[in-house]
Every structure is written in structure tokens, then in C-alpha cells.
Design a protein around this motif. Structure first.
Motif: not given
Length: 76
Positions: A51-54, A56-68
Motif C-alpha cells: 500500500n505504501e511503497r510498491r 502499481h502500473s494501473s495507478l500510474g506507477y505510484v503506490p495506492p496510498a499516494e494515489f489515494a
């Protein structure tokens, strides 16, 4: 968005199934836990990483926490 699928519609749960597959392949199958507490710690650490560092290609190559956080800022 709900994490549970509607009765008779397995596609509703595709995101969770994808996460569980990633958890299994990248964490669980690579470890030999000695007990349940160790397994909980390992899985917990993986979820934090996911959630915090990995990235994610589907999120524009940012972690879910950063995307949120970005999404929350954009909605203000």
C-alpha cells in the motif's frame, strides 16, 4: 467500492482476487513461517509495503496510498 461480490457475479471480486494472488506469489510462497504470529507479521509487512511503497502500473506507477492522497487533493 465494495470488496465483496454480488451473488452470482464473480467479476465483482476481481481486484481482491488479484491482490490475493500477488500476496500468495510475492510473500506467502516465498516464506516458511514457524508459527501463526510470524505469518501474521509477514503478511502485515507485505500489505504495508504493497500500500505504501510498491508501485502499481494501473495507478500510474505510484503506490495506492499516494494515489489515494492525490485523488483526495484533486477532489478538494
Amino acid at each position: 467500492m465494495s470488496s465483496m461480490s454480488r451473488t452470482g457475479n464473480p467479476y465483482d471480486n476481481a481486484r481482491m482476487e488479484s491482490f490475493f494472488k500477488t500476496l500468495e506469489v510475492e510473500e506467502v510462497n516465498l516464506q516458511e513461517y514457524t508459527d501463526l504470529d510470524e505469518a501474521r507479521q509477514g503478511v502485515g509487512a507485505f500489505i504495508t509495503l504493497y500500500n505504501e511503497r510498491r508501485l502499481h502500473s494501473s495507478l500510474g506507477y505510484v503506490p495506492p496510498a499516494e494515489f489515494a492522497a492525490q485523488d483526495h487533493q484533486a477532489q478538494r
